[in-house]
Enzyme design. Structure first.
Site, short mmCIF file in Angstrom:
data_model
loop_
_atom_site.label_atom_id
_atom_site.label_comp_id
_atom_site.label_asym_id
_atom_site.label_seq_id
_atom_site.Cartn_x
_atom_site.Cartn_y
_atom_site.Cartn_z
N TYR A 161 -9.81 0.00 2.40
CA TYR A 161 -9.38 -0.10 3.79
C TYR A 161 -9.04 1.25 4.38
O TYR A 161 -8.56 2.13 3.66
CB TYR A 161 -8.12 -0.98 3.85
N ASP B 173 0.80 -1.23 0.00
CA ASP B 173 0.00 0.00 0.00
C ASP B 173 0.83 1.28 0.00
O ASP B 173 0.41 2.28 -0.58
CB ASP B 173 -0.96 0.00 1.20
CU LIG Z 1 -7.47 -7.01 7.09
#
Ligand SMILES: [Cu+2]
Length: 661
Positions: free
Chosen positions: A386, A302
């Protein structure tokens, strides 16, 4: 050396220099030249320099430039090897979604398989592609003209209940792959099996759609909690000068921010004594543990793939942050090289964290008790589905906590063909027909240490070991004690946690504590937040383990080098991790007497076996570590905090912590 982030004007200047001096025409659509990043060149301080990364879609070429801002001169140009893929910017992610939205092939597939005709109802989550096998690598070479693909795979979801819908409750099976250079859909995976049904249960968390849920809550709970206010009528206890320098409770530091790491802290000292030169979160590896293609390509880095700074939120007062807040705005850039203002990206505030220390002399009831005030510097990154919430917590006793909270949405999918009985083999059903795969979030913090100065820092592993019974040294078998091992070289310093030995790592100066003669130190305490966790769980021979080598050990130490910044390399998309910590440390350099100090790399994380309670939105999971002074001071550095009784807390009873006489 600390260099504040670039201003909007500096970003504009730097982009202009590149356009002008490279002869690439100004194109507002970024077709000919796309700016990946324009940021401060820190190592060039004090003169202001900009570091620029560009990609040229027609050729696939990526280039790094350094521009000296004062005279607008390009001082270095580095053409990266063809195939190097810089990170995917917010504009790249939007472009990937746009290409899929406009693809006639994708539209035809969705209509034929699902009767979907309204593409605005289709969310396309852009993911970097992890190259797990030769077929994946071949995919990057799909073009006949030799220009490597800059590939993004887009997981599709159906927005059944409108734009605010939790579309992760409605995954679609087919997976288009986009080449951002060619701006086309290269292929669509998953077309070879009959279309499975898209799950239709509504599982929403959005305030406007709660009533619409097929199960779970459909209205607010009746016992709404009463107000809990955080008030600081006299204002906060910190001061900020020159926009970035902070002083608070003997702490002094500078704040930085960039597109990749997000928040960075610099020149951290306590009571005039240096502790850290620079601290930040520099990489993540998030592998998914599903063996069925195309999920084998699901492994995001990420930080390197998307940039935590680019993913940073603008925070909201009163819900994201309570109390007296000092926000810091940041300026990043878009693909055309224009400055992009992101207000309220960094939040700084004080928190009450219960009691710092306390003792009651039980014979006479004397009570001395001090509240623990923490200075919290934080930012939140939304990386597609996320949320990662990052908190640096400075304490009044010289301690530093780094806490990460994980929230947001699970990246869901339909079951693969081999899971024909409706049960996921490598995941958990979080809603009817909705699979969430087992995965890991491995983080890496880079800690450029300066314990009482940078020059003579060394690292020791500290284990607590039990001693066997010995007639002379341990006749009653009650002895256990710390055993310290000096980590002398890079290879010796690749270490893994052992909770059975309460293992910690101590970073020491060459100065001794005048009272006890111990080296003044800060101790890295792993997993002081959240449960202790393993290193990367993928097979050592896998592509994930190679690319994510940094996460195969909890600790690495290197001599400081300005170019050693990112443990899986400067460029992670479609990379193999061959440039980074494993390569640097293969030289096995000495960690003793490093003139520019040492850098501690701490890998840690969360092994995530999804729970149904993580859906439709995940209650925060927590992980993190502490840096704790260890024989650094002459005693408890918080003993000088004056006593106070919080007047606002008084009701009709006597305050509990007033000293008795
Ligand atoms: Cu996770």
């Amino acid at each position: 050396m600390y260099a504040p982030p670039l201003t909007a004007d500096e970003i504009t200047t730097a982009a202009g220099v590149i356009r002008q001096q490279t002869g690439v025409t100004d194109d507002p659509h970024g077709q000919e030249l796309r700016f990946v990043a324009i940021s401060t060149q820190e190592s060039a301080a004090p003169a202001r320099h900009a570091h620029i990364i560009t990609v040229e879609p027609p050729t696939g070429k990526a280039t790094e430039y350094v521009v000296r801002l004062v005279d607008q001169t390009i001082v270095s140009t580095l053409e990266l090897p063809l195939g190097t893929q810089p990170l995917f910017t917010p504009d790249d992610c939007d472009l990937a979604e746009q290409v899929v939205q406009q693809s006639p092939e994708v539209a035809a597939a969705l209509e034929e398989r699902y009767g979907i005709t309204d593409m605005t109802r289709v969310a396309c989550d852009p993911w970097s592609i992890h190259l797990a096998c030769d077929d994946d690598t071949a995919l990057t070479q799909w073009r006949t003209d030799g220009i490597p693909g800059r590939l993004v795979q887009t997981f599709l979801y159906y927005r059944q209940d409108g734009m605010a819908d939790n579309h992760y409750a409605h995954p679609i099976d087919i997976l288009p792959v986009v080449d951002l250079n060619a701006r086309v859909v290269v292929c669509i995976h998953g077309m070879d099996r009959p279309a499975p049904k898209i799950p239709t249960d509504s599982v929403n968390y959005h305030r406007d759609l709660l009533h619409n849920n097929s199960y779970l809550a459909t209205k607010w709970r009746s016992d709404v909690p009463k107000s809990l206010n955080v008030l600081q009528p006299e204002g906060p206890s910190f001061t900020v000068t020159n926009d970035t320098h902070v002083e608070w409770q003997k702490w002094s530091f500078d704040i930085g921010f960039n597109y990749r790491e997000g928040l960075t802290l610099h020149n951290m000292s306590f009571d005039g004594r240096p502790v850290l030169n620079r601290a930040s979160l520099v990489e993540m590896a998030v592998p998914y543990a599903d063996p069925y293609p195309p999920h084998t390509r699901k492994c995001a880095f990420d930080v390197g793939d998307y940039g935590l700074g680019y993913c940073a939120n603008s925070l909201q007062l009163g819900c994201d942050c309570l109390g007296h807040i000092r926000y810091f705005d940041v300026v990043l850039n878009d693909a055309a090289g224009n400055p992009v203002h992101k207000p309220k990206a960094i939040c700084m505030h004080e928190e009450d964290q219960g009691i710092l220390w306390k003792h009651v002399e039980y014979r006479n009831g004397y009570n001395e008790s001090r509240r623990s005030r923490e200075l919290v510097i934080s930012f939140v990154a939304t990386v597609v589905n996320y949320e990662y919430l990052f908190y640096w917590r400075l304490k009044q006793d010289g301690m530093i906590d780094f806490e990460i909270k994980l929230s947001g949405e699970l990246s869901t999918n339909l079951l693969s063909a081999p899971e024909s009985d409706g049960r996921p083999t490598h995941g958990v059903l979080v809603a009817p027909g909705v699979n969430s795969q087992i995965h890991q979030h491995m983080f890496c913090a880079r800690l450029d240490m300066a314990v009482d100065g940078v020059e003579h820092n060394t690292v020791r592993e500290v284990d607590i070991v039990s001693r066997p019974i010995d007639p002379v040294s341990n006749p009653y078998g009650n002895v256990f004690e710390p055993v310290e091992t000096l980590l002398t070289t890079e290879q010796a310093a690749i270490r893994t946690l052992d909770v059975t030995k309460a293992r910690t790592w101590k970073i020491s100066s060459n100065k001794t504590n005048p009272i006890n003669g111990k080296l003044t130190s800060y101790k890295l305490v792993p997993f002081s937040k959240g449960a202790a966790q393993p290193v990367l769980m993928t097979d050592p021979s896998s592509a994930v383990s190679k690319k994510g080598s940094f996460a195969t050990s909890h600790l690495w130490v290197t001599p400081y080098h300005p170019k050693e910044r990112f443990p899986a390399g400067e460029y992670t998309p479609q990379g193999d991790g061959s440039v980074g910590l494993p390569q640097w440390t293969s030289r096995d350099r000495s960690l003793l007497d490093c003139p520019e100090g040492i850098v501690v790399w701490h890998a840690f994380g969360v092994l995530h076996v999804p729970r149904i309670e993580d859906f439709p939105v995940m209650p925060c999971e927590i992980t993190g570590f502490s840096l704790k002074p260890d024989n650094f001071f002459l005693g408890n550095p918080g003993i000088d905090i004056p006593p106070e009784v919080n007047e606002a807390s008084k009701l009709d009873t006597m305050a509990c912590c007033a000293a008795k006489d």
